[in-house]
Design a protein around this motif. Sequence first.
Motif, PDB file in Angstrom:
ATOM      1  N   PHE A  92      10.941  16.472  64.662  1.00 38.89           N
ATOM      2  CA  PHE A  92      11.944  16.253  64.428  1.00 38.89           C
ATOM      3  C   PHE A  92      12.708  17.075  66.323  1.00 38.89           C
ATOM      4  CE2 PHE A  92      12.831  16.046  59.748  1.00 38.89           C
ATOM      5  CZ  PHE A  92      12.820  14.347  60.092  1.00 38.89           C
ATOM      6  N   LYS A  93      12.060  18.157  66.447  1.00 38.69           N
ATOM      7  CA  LYS A  93      12.678  18.816  67.318  1.00 38.69           C
ATOM      8  C   LYS A  93      12.305  17.825  68.604  1.00 38.69           C
ATOM      9  CE  LYS A  93      13.158  23.513  66.222  1.00 38.69           C
ATOM     10  NZ  LYS A  93      14.265  24.103  67.858  1.00 38.69           N
ATOM     11  N   VAL A  96      14.172  13.732  68.309  1.00 35.49           N
ATOM     12  CA  VAL A  96      15.616  14.372  68.932  1.00 35.49           C
ATOM     13  C   VAL A  96      15.865  14.739  70.358  1.00 35.49           C
ATOM     14  CG1 VAL A  96      17.422  15.559  68.381  1.00 35.49           C
ATOM     15  CG2 VAL A  96      15.799  15.443  66.847  1.00 35.49           C
ATOM     16  N   SER A  97      16.932  13.955  70.661  1.00 34.43           N
ATOM     17  CA  SER A  97      17.297  14.097  72.009  1.00 34.43           C
ATOM     18  C   SER A  97      17.931  15.678  72.810  1.00 34.43           C
ATOM     19  CB  SER A  97      18.938  12.884  72.321  1.00 34.43           C
ATOM     20  OG  SER A  97      19.874  13.320  73.693  1.00 34.43           O
ATOM     21  N   ALA A 100      21.751  16.168  72.304  1.00 23.83           N
ATOM     22  CA  ALA A 100      22.366  15.877  70.847  1.00 23.83           C
ATOM     23  C   ALA A 100      22.934  17.643  70.159  1.00 23.83           C
ATOM     24  CB  ALA A 100      21.804  15.544  70.125  1.00 23.83           C
ATOM     25  N   LEU A 102      23.085  19.203  66.438  1.00 20.75           N
ATOM     26  CA  LEU A 102      22.386  18.995  65.224  1.00 20.75           C
ATOM     27  C   LEU A 102      22.831  19.572  64.632  1.00 20.75           C
ATOM     28  CD1 LEU A 102      20.102  15.772  65.866  1.00 20.75           C
ATOM     29  CD2 LEU A 102      22.247  15.393  65.946  1.00 20.75           C
ATOM     30  N   LEU A 105      19.556  20.281  61.955  1.00 21.34           N
ATOM     31  CA  LEU A 105      18.130  20.519  62.641  1.00 21.34           C
ATOM     32  C   LEU A 105      18.570  21.826  62.526  1.00 21.34           C
ATOM     33  CD1 LEU A 105      15.556  19.713  64.233  1.00 21.34           C
ATOM     34  CD2 LEU A 105      16.660  19.172  65.811  1.00 21.34           C
TER      35      LEU A 105
END
Length: 179
Positions: A92-93, A96-97, A100, A102, A105
């Motif tokens: 996920f890290k 993901v941009s 962003a 989040l 997260l």
Amino acid sequence: VALFTSFLRSTFGFDIGGELRSRAERLQQWVWTGMLGLVQMGSSARLFDNHCGDQSGLGEAEIGTITFCRRCQLGIGIGIFTAIFSVAIIGFKLGVSRNAKLPWLFTAEMVLSGMIAGGQAGSVGFLTGQEGPAAPLNNLYYSTWGALAIGLVLVGSCVENWSTAKSSLRDGEEGVSLS
């Protein structure tokens, strides 16, 4: 390797190390946690196979007790749990941009780091105790204590980020992000 990465950085503006550092501040700890979970799982599985699996060819003194075998299974389970959750957070890290925001997260990271630290804290006594598979100093002993230590570092870092963001929001600052 250093020459190749320098070439990529200067020619194409592609900085692998800088990109990984900018993605997340706890990425390195998550990678270490995942690796220690794999070592913990593999060492426990090896000990389980050697002392609790097929008993052909083992002497009476080499066969593990039921307690020893159950603790090996605990080591396998906690190692799998640690490795899978670490790989999920790493994915996920990295996926993901960085621009962003989040909050889910960060929440997932905080919850999973707490679960990993709690699971490691609960299992360290069973695995490294007198009848445990990590009682002698071996890879399982070091990976169990290492995973506990890094899990506690992850929890501390998450709590620190959370309290910083909470105080910034309370003071009315804009652009606060949890990473």
